[in-house]
Design a protein around this motif. Structure first.
Motif, PDB file in Angstrom:
ATOM      1  N   CYS A 185      17.066  32.062 -12.611  1.00 27.59           N
ATOM      2  CA  CYS A 185      16.130  32.738 -13.526  1.00 27.59           C
ATOM      3  C   CYS A 185      14.709  32.205 -13.390  1.00 27.59           C
ATOM      4  O   CYS A 185      13.776  32.779 -13.943  1.00 27.59           O
ATOM      5  CB  CYS A 185      16.601  32.601 -14.976  1.00 27.59           C
ATOM      6  N   GLY A 186      14.536  31.071 -12.686  1.00 22.78           N
ATOM      7  CA  GLY A 186      13.202  30.524 -12.495  1.00 22.78           C
ATOM      8  C   GLY A 186      12.893  29.298 -13.326  1.00 22.78           C
ATOM      9  O   GLY A 186      11.831  28.699 -13.179  1.00 22.78           O
ATOM     10  N   TRP A 187      13.812  28.920 -14.212  1.00 24.10           N
ATOM     11  CA  TRP A 187      13.647  27.726 -15.041  1.00 24.10           C
ATOM     12  C   TRP A 187      14.951  26.945 -15.034  1.00 24.10           C
ATOM     13  O   TRP A 187      16.021  27.505 -14.790  1.00 24.10           O
ATOM     14  CB  TRP A 187      13.315  28.123 -16.487  1.00 24.10           C
ATOM     15  N   PRO A 188      14.897  25.643 -15.301  1.00 29.89           N
ATOM     16  CA  PRO A 188      16.138  24.882 -15.408  1.00 29.89           C
ATOM     17  C   PRO A 188      17.031  25.481 -16.495  1.00 29.89           C
ATOM     18  O   PRO A 188      16.536  25.843 -17.570  1.00 29.89           O
ATOM     19  CB  PRO A 188      15.676  23.478 -15.811  1.00 29.89           C
ATOM     20  N   GLY A 225      12.017  25.999 -24.874  1.00 33.40           N
ATOM     21  CA  GLY A 225      12.317  27.238 -24.161  1.00 33.40           C
ATOM     22  C   GLY A 225      13.091  28.169 -25.066  1.00 33.40           C
ATOM     23  O   GLY A 225      12.839  28.229 -26.271  1.00 33.40           O
ATOM     24  N   HIS A 226      14.093  28.862 -24.489  1.00 34.96           N
ATOM     25  CA  HIS A 226      14.902  29.814 -25.249  1.00 34.96           C
ATOM     26  C   HIS A 226      16.363  29.692 -24.826  1.00 34.96           C
ATOM     27  O   HIS A 226      16.653  29.186 -23.740  1.00 34.96           O
ATOM     28  CB  HIS A 226      14.409  31.244 -25.020  1.00 34.96           C
ATOM     29  N   THR A 267       8.150  27.565 -10.796  1.00 35.84           N
ATOM     30  CA  THR A 267       7.090  26.599 -10.522  1.00 35.84           C
ATOM     31  C   THR A 267       7.408  25.214 -11.062  1.00 35.84           C
ATOM     32  O   THR A 267       6.751  24.252 -10.693  1.00 35.84           O
ATOM     33  CB  THR A 267       5.744  27.047 -11.130  1.00 35.84           C
ATOM     34  N   GLY A 268       8.390  25.080 -11.925  1.00 35.58           N
ATOM     35  CA  GLY A 268       8.695  23.803 -12.558  1.00 35.58           C
ATOM     36  C   GLY A 268       9.389  22.825 -11.631  1.00 35.58           C
ATOM     37  O   GLY A 268      10.147  23.208 -10.736  1.00 35.58           O
ATOM     38  N   GLU A 269       9.138  21.549 -11.864  1.00 36.75           N
ATOM     39  CA  GLU A 269       9.695  20.514 -10.988  1.00 36.75           C
ATOM     40  C   GLU A 269      11.211  20.381 -11.057  1.00 36.75           C
ATOM     41  O   GLU A 269      11.815  19.850 -10.138  1.00 36.75           O
ATOM     42  CB  GLU A 269       9.038  19.154 -11.286  1.00 36.75           C
ATOM     43  N   CYS A 294      17.431  28.111 -21.365  1.00 41.88           N
ATOM     44  CA  CYS A 294      16.388  28.305 -20.358  1.00 41.88           C
ATOM     45  C   CYS A 294      15.211  27.433 -20.781  1.00 41.88           C
ATOM     46  O   CYS A 294      14.484  27.759 -21.718  1.00 41.88           O
ATOM     47  CB  CYS A 294      16.029  29.782 -20.346  1.00 41.88           C
ATOM     48  N   ILE A 295      15.022  26.312 -20.106  1.00 45.01           N
ATOM     49  CA  ILE A 295      14.103  25.264 -20.555  1.00 45.01           C
ATOM     50  C   ILE A 295      12.942  25.092 -19.579  1.00 45.01           C
ATOM     51  O   ILE A 295      13.140  25.047 -18.361  1.00 45.01           O
ATOM     52  CB  ILE A 295      14.871  23.925 -20.704  1.00 45.01           C
ATOM     53  N   ASN A 296      11.740  24.972 -20.108  1.00 45.91           N
ATOM     54  CA  ASN A 296      10.564  24.718 -19.284  1.00 45.91           C
ATOM     55  C   ASN A 296      10.644  23.306 -18.700  1.00 45.91           C
ATOM     56  O   ASN A 296      10.858  22.342 -19.439  1.00 45.91           O
ATOM     57  CB  ASN A 296       9.299  24.820 -20.136  1.00 45.91           C
TER      58      ASN A 296
END
Length: 135
Positions: free
Chosen positions: A66-69, A106-107, A34-36, A123-125
């Motif tokens: 993975c769904g995140w940058p 993130g992690h 969902t992140g830009e 893995c960053i929001n």
């Protein structure tokens, strides 16, 4: 821990949106995909959305699906800090924080088989960072 940018909880709440505050100051996580910046390929620098410190460069961003940058290395060795995160029972992780303001980003995960120079996946929001495009 003393950070270069320190603000009260009230100051952070006034500066950040509710969603930014929940991730950056309360160690939340945005929903996957969902992140830009998840699929962004724009060349530039990724800065902390809370304090503006440089964190990552687009040259270290890769597609992890993975769904995140995902990045394989911070822009400088002292740009981020890490600490153990045991918030998920039975699943210890390593949390990534902005070294300038202590905001949750993130992690980081190691040894997942990605073909990167560091074998790391930061893995960053998206909501924790802001892209500054370069020309």
């Amino acid at each position: 821990m003393g950070y270069k940018v320190e603000k009260s909880d009230e100051e952070w709440r006034a500066q950040l949106t509710d969603e930014e505050y929940q991730v950056l100051r309360q160690a939340g996580t945005e929903r996957a995909f969902t992140g830009e910046y998840t699929d962004t390929k724009t060349v530039g620098v990724y800065n902390c959305r809370a304090c503006g410190a440089e964190l990552f460069r687009s040259t270290t961003k890769f597609e992890s699906h993975c769904g995140w940058p995902s990045f394989y290395d911070p822009s400088a060795t002292d740009a981020v800090e890490t600490r153990e995160d045991r918030s998920l029972p039975g699943r210890p992780r390593t949390e990534v924080l902005c070294a300038t303001c202590g905001s949750h980003l993130g992690h980081v995960f190691e040894g997942e088989g990605y073909d990167t120079p560091t074998d790391l996946r930061y893995c960053i929001n998206s909501i924790a960072i802001r892209l500054e495009p370069t020309e």
